[in-house]
Design an enzyme around this catalytic site. Sequence first.
Site, PDB file in Angstrom:
ATOM      1  N   SER A  20       0.853  -1.189   0.000  1.00 16.25           N
ATOM      2  CA  SER A  20       0.000   0.000   0.000  1.00 16.25           C
ATOM      3  C   SER A  20       0.888   1.237   0.000  1.00 16.25           C
ATOM      4  O   SER A  20       1.647   1.462   0.940  1.00 16.25           O
ATOM      5  CB  SER A  20      -0.878   0.020   1.248  1.00 16.25           C
ATOM      6  OG  SER A  20      -1.416   1.327   1.407  1.00 16.25           O
ATOM      7  N   HIS A  45      -1.147  -1.339  -4.301  1.00 18.30           N
ATOM      8  CA  HIS A  45      -2.420  -1.013  -3.651  1.00 18.30           C
ATOM      9  C   HIS A  45      -2.480   0.499  -3.406  1.00 18.30           C
ATOM     10  O   HIS A  45      -1.578   1.076  -2.807  1.00 18.30           O
ATOM     11  CB  HIS A  45      -2.522  -1.775  -2.336  1.00 18.30           C
ATOM     12  CG  HIS A  45      -3.842  -1.643  -1.651  1.00 18.30           C
ATOM     13  ND1 HIS A  45      -4.940  -2.406  -1.984  1.00 18.30           N
ATOM     14  CD2 HIS A  45      -4.249  -0.838  -0.639  1.00 18.30           C
ATOM     15  CE1 HIS A  45      -5.953  -2.088  -1.206  1.00 18.30           C
ATOM     16  NE2 HIS A  45      -5.567  -1.127  -0.375  1.00 18.30           N
ATOM     17  N   ASP A  47      -4.648   3.519  -1.786  1.00 21.58           N
ATOM     18  CA  ASP A  47      -5.698   3.835  -0.820  1.00 21.58           C
ATOM     19  C   ASP A  47      -6.240   5.242  -1.050  1.00 21.58           C
ATOM     20  O   ASP A  47      -5.566   6.233  -0.777  1.00 21.58           O
ATOM     21  CB  ASP A  47      -5.150   3.706   0.606  1.00 21.58           C
ATOM     22  CG  ASP A  47      -5.041   2.252   1.017  1.00 21.58           C
ATOM     23  OD1 ASP A  47      -6.018   1.513   0.808  1.00 21.58           O
ATOM     24  OD2 ASP A  47      -3.977   1.851   1.511  1.00 21.58           O
ATOM     25  N   MET A  49      -8.865   8.052  -0.081  1.00 23.59           N
ATOM     26  CA  MET A  49      -9.704   8.468   1.060  1.00 23.59           C
ATOM     27  C   MET A  49     -10.192   9.895   0.835  1.00 23.59           C
ATOM     28  O   MET A  49      -9.408  10.749   0.395  1.00 23.59           O
ATOM     29  CB  MET A  49      -8.883   8.406   2.350  1.00 23.59           C
ATOM     30  CG  MET A  49      -8.243   7.051   2.587  1.00 23.59           C
ATOM     31  SD  MET A  49      -7.435   6.981   4.187  1.00 23.59           S
ATOM     32  CE  MET A  49      -6.608   5.393   4.071  1.00 23.59           C
ATOM     33  N   HIS A  78      -8.362   1.068  -3.993  1.00 23.77           N
ATOM     34  CA  HIS A  78      -9.291   0.836  -2.892  1.00 23.77           C
ATOM     35  C   HIS A  78      -9.945   2.164  -2.555  1.00 23.77           C
ATOM     36  O   HIS A  78      -9.312   3.041  -1.966  1.00 23.77           O
ATOM     37  CB  HIS A  78      -8.477   0.274  -1.713  1.00 23.77           C
ATOM     38  CG  HIS A  78      -9.260   0.063  -0.463  1.00 23.77           C
ATOM     39  ND1 HIS A  78      -8.644  -0.178   0.745  1.00 23.77           N
ATOM     40  CD2 HIS A  78     -10.597   0.035  -0.227  1.00 23.77           C
ATOM     41  CE1 HIS A  78      -9.574  -0.333   1.679  1.00 23.77           C
ATOM     42  NE2 HIS A  78     -10.762  -0.206   1.109  1.00 23.77           N
ATOM     43  N   MET A  80     -12.069   4.379  -0.539  1.00 26.40           N
ATOM     44  CA  MET A  80     -12.718   4.616   0.753  1.00 26.40           C
ATOM     45  C   MET A  80     -13.354   5.996   0.667  1.00 26.40           C
ATOM     46  O   MET A  80     -12.897   6.968   1.282  1.00 26.40           O
ATOM     47  CB  MET A  80     -11.675   4.533   1.884  1.00 26.40           C
ATOM     48  CG  MET A  80     -11.232   3.104   2.148  1.00 26.40           C
ATOM     49  SD  MET A  80      -9.679   3.024   3.054  1.00 26.40           S
ATOM     50  CE  MET A  80      -8.522   3.179   1.694  1.00 26.40           C
ATOM     51  N   MET A 149     -11.510  -5.793   5.431  1.00 30.75           N
ATOM     52  CA  MET A 149     -10.691  -4.867   6.213  1.00 30.75           C
ATOM     53  C   MET A 149     -10.399  -5.470   7.580  1.00 30.75           C
ATOM     54  O   MET A 149     -11.312  -5.902   8.287  1.00 30.75           O
ATOM     55  CB  MET A 149     -11.425  -3.528   6.414  1.00 30.75           C
ATOM     56  CG  MET A 149     -11.570  -2.667   5.176  1.00 30.75           C
ATOM     57  SD  MET A 149     -10.030  -2.299   4.326  1.00 30.75           S
ATOM     58  CE  MET A 149      -9.108  -1.460   5.624  1.00 30.75           C
ATOM     59  N   ASP A 185      -6.654  -6.413   4.321  1.00 31.81           N
ATOM     60  CA  ASP A 185      -6.003  -5.099   4.336  1.00 31.81           C
ATOM     61  C   ASP A 185      -6.020  -4.527   5.747  1.00 31.81           C
ATOM     62  O   ASP A 185      -7.090  -4.282   6.312  1.00 31.81           O
ATOM     63  CB  ASP A 185      -6.793  -4.191   3.366  1.00 31.81           C
ATOM     64  CG  ASP A 185      -6.183  -2.815   3.200  1.00 31.81           C
ATOM     65  OD1 ASP A 185      -5.171  -2.514   3.842  1.00 31.81           O
ATOM     66  OD2 ASP A 185      -6.742  -2.034   2.411  1.00 31.81           O
TER      67      ASP A 185
HETATM   68  C1  DX5 Z   1      -6.295   1.475   5.741  1.00 28.95           C
HETATM   69  C2  DX5 Z   1      -5.748   1.196   4.374  1.00 28.95           C
HETATM   70  C3  DX5 Z   1      -4.652   0.176   4.340  1.00 28.95           C
HETATM   71  C4  DX5 Z   1      -3.423   0.561   5.061  1.00 28.95           C
HETATM   72  C5  DX5 Z   1      -2.633  -0.671   5.409  1.00 28.95           C
HETATM   73  O1  DX5 Z   1      -7.413   2.285   5.613  1.00 28.95           O
HETATM   74  O2  DX5 Z   1      -6.772   0.718   3.523  1.00 28.95           O
HETATM   75  O3  DX5 Z   1      -4.318  -0.183   3.017  1.00 28.95           O
HETATM   76  O4  DX5 Z   1      -2.639   1.420   4.318  1.00 28.95           O
HETATM   77  O5  DX5 Z   1      -1.542  -0.264   6.131  1.00 28.95           O
HETATM   78  P1  DX5 Z   1      -0.814  -1.188   7.195  1.00 28.95           P
HETATM   79  O6  DX5 Z   1      -0.332  -2.391   6.437  1.00 28.95           O
HETATM   80  O7  DX5 Z   1       0.272  -0.333   7.699  1.00 28.95           O
HETATM   81  O8  DX5 Z   1      -1.840  -1.560   8.221  1.00 28.95           O
HETATM   82 ZN    ZN Z   2      -6.495  -0.373   1.349  1.00 31.58          ZN
END
Ligand code: DX5
Ligand code: ZN
Length: 227
Positions: A20, A45, A47, A49, A78, A80, A149, A185
């Site tokens: 990620s 990956h 993320d 947000m 991903h 969010m 998650m 994740d």
């Molecule tokens: C959380 C993200 C994850 C996060 C994982 O909202 O979707 O992808 O970056 O990070 P680690 O592996 O550090 O928990």
């Molecule tokens: Zn993620």
Amino acid sequence: MALKKNAITIPTKRAIIAPSILSADFSRLAAEVAAVEKAGADWIHVDVMDGHFVPNLTIGPMVVEAIRPHTKLPLDCHLMVSEPEKWIDAFAQAGADLITVHVEATTHLHRLVGLIREAGCKAGVSLCPSTSLTTIEEVLDDVDLVLIMSVNPGFGGQRFIESTISKIERLTEGRAHRKFLIEVDGGVKADNIGRLRRAGVDCFVAGSAIFGHSDRARAIQDLRSKL
Ligand code: DX5
Ligand code: ZN
């Protein structure tokens, strides 16, 4: 740069490691992506947000477009975000290979999965830790991936929630003949990746466990050695 869309193979026998970039050095993102590809990552990956669905604000389609030329690996986006239907085309055009949306963020999940497919991407659906597997039961024949998650989404570096293991076991039992991949994740580390693999996980997202180490290749190798 021309890239083959849908470079993702489903089902896969190989365990997929997806670093990620949330935990990468954003001032040198292109180099970070290239480094984990060289280090043996399978997917990247991303993320996304929006500061509304989750209490953090990260990156959008422009960043996906910017990193796209720097790796041949599939971009696993991903989302969010609230109202994810607004953003599918933008991420597809930016170069996403797989787009995963949250069941909690939409009313019309079936339509949304169709939109992702029509945009030329593989479709994933994700569940927060408190969301029951029953909420996705009716779309399991239509998705390429289910993302479980294992932390409350929003931040990297959080502690793994143990009850995720039994949730994944139940999803694996219910998978039967279906072809979707199971991704996990949040808080994935060398000390839990083996148990997650045995519970049925195909794809492992890892942020801090990979980008928190200066030697990315060693970090990925450490994870793989515990599979
Ligand atoms: C959380 C993200 C994850 C996060 C994982 O909202 O979707 O992808 O970056 O990070 P680690 O592996 O550090 O928990
Ligand atoms: Zn993620």
